[in-house]
Design a protein around this motif. Structure first.
Motif, PDB file in Angstrom:
ATOM      1  N   GLN A 126      -2.431  19.504 -18.811  1.00  0.00           N
ATOM      2  CA  GLN A 126      -3.247  18.492 -19.453  1.00  0.00           C
ATOM      3  C   GLN A 126      -3.364  18.739 -20.952  1.00  0.00           C
ATOM      4  OE1 GLN A 126      -6.841  18.917 -17.149  1.00  0.00           O
ATOM      5  NE2 GLN A 126      -6.240  17.300 -15.709  1.00  0.00           N
ATOM      6  N   ASN A 185      -3.723  24.087 -22.917  1.00  0.00           N
ATOM      7  CA  ASN A 185      -3.986  22.694 -23.310  1.00  0.00           C
ATOM      8  C   ASN A 185      -3.657  22.459 -24.772  1.00  0.00           C
ATOM      9  OD1 ASN A 185      -6.975  22.844 -21.280  1.00  0.00           O
ATOM     10  ND2 ASN A 185      -4.920  22.179 -20.684  1.00  0.00           N
ATOM     11  N   THR A 190      -1.640  13.217 -15.879  1.00  0.00           N
ATOM     12  CA  THR A 190      -1.594  14.655 -15.602  1.00  0.00           C
ATOM     13  C   THR A 190      -2.741  15.013 -14.664  1.00  0.00           C
ATOM     14  OG1 THR A 190      -2.929  15.131 -17.585  1.00  0.00           O
ATOM     15  CG2 THR A 190      -0.534  15.230 -17.820  1.00  0.00           C
TER      16      THR A 190
END
Length: 292
Positions: free
Chosen positions: A240, A86, A234
């Protein structure tokens, strides 16, 4: 005789110390209020750091400081989630959106500031109006469009959307700053044989650096903190951004507060470092065009 007198070194008199400023109660009150406001704004961040280091068994304790600091929380948060991926996605999206905004906003702002074309004021007004639109109001249309294009869960999708929503502010602030730079400097460079593009790169762009840095930091921080578009566009946890990844620590029935705050500490460190380096440019860039 006059020459000898002139060549003689002058003797310096006793140094005069500047008079001490008298103590003013107003200065003390301002200092106390300033430190109080600073403590008020820093208290949530201190609480976040303390909770990030608190053992799981002491999350509900009333004591402000835990009995021991659990540094392993920062290690466990990487193992139990896609936080590393992430963070990489957020860096790519924030960096890509910032570069794209600057590549588009610089030529547009330069042309708007230097050329007197028909509809110039309407163009600037249109740029300002687009800044008033809420991105969340367009999420359904954006989701449908990127779904049909097969671009969901793509870094490029987040880069394009974030750049589009930050482009208006960048054009506006750069137009104001470039407009405050005298055009005679470019004309002098062009008289010496430099093209207009060369004058813009070698003369105007270095002088407009505070405005460029302001647009850069605004776009980067806004993209870094963006949540709604990342959550909508997403669905794969590995694709994400960081803000959505942090939200995954909030479950339906429980909240892993120690991991949530540990991930939050990791998320704010890059922005703090970036802002600390270019803070002085941001202040001068935001005041561009206020003084002629």
């Amino acid at each position: 005789m006059a020459t000898a007198t002139a060549d003689r070194p002058k003797t310096q008199g006793p140094s005069v110390k500047p008079p001490k400023r008298p103590f003013r109660p107003r200065t003390l009150v301002i200092a106390v209020v300033a430190w109080g406001l600073a403590a008020l704004f820093l208290a949530p961040y201190l609480e976040m750091i303390v909770t990030a280091l608190r053992p799981k068994s002491e999350l509900r304790d009333r004591s402000y400081l835990p009995s021991s600091f659990e540094w392993s929380n920062f290690i466990e948060v990487w193992k139990q989630s896609e936080l590393g991926q992430n963070l990489q996605v957020t860096l790519l999206v924030a960096g890509g959106a910032t570069v794209l905004v600057l590549l588009v906003a610089l030529p547009a702002a330069y042309y708007t500031a230097r050329m007197k074309f028909r509809g110039r004021k309407f163009f600037l007004l249109l740029v300002l109006v687009t800044q008033m639109f809420q991105p969340t109001a367009l999420l359904i249309g954006l989701y449908r469009e990127f779904y049909q294009l097969g671009m969901l869960n793509s870094v490029w999708t987040l880069i394009i959307t974030n750049a589009a929503f930050n482009l208006a502010f960048a054009v506006w602030i750069l137009t104001a700053y470039i407009g405050s730079i005298p055009a005679e400097l470019e004309e002098a460079a062009m008289v010496d044989g430099t093209s207009r593009f060369g004058a813009m790169i070698r003369v105007t762009l270095p002088l407009a650096l505070p405005g460029v840095v302001t647009a850069l930091i605004f776009t980067f921080i806004t993209t870094w903190n963006e949540f709604a578009m990342g959550l909508t566009l997403t669905t794969d946890p590995a694709s994400q951004p960081l803000t959505v990844g942090i939200n995954n620590f909030i479950g339906a029935y429980t909240v892993e507060w120690n991991y949530l705050f540990a991930a939050s500490v990791v998320a704010i460190i890059p922005v703090i470092i970036l802002f600390a380096f270019i803070e002085r440019h941001v202040v001068s860039g935001l005041t561009a065009g206020s003084v002629k």
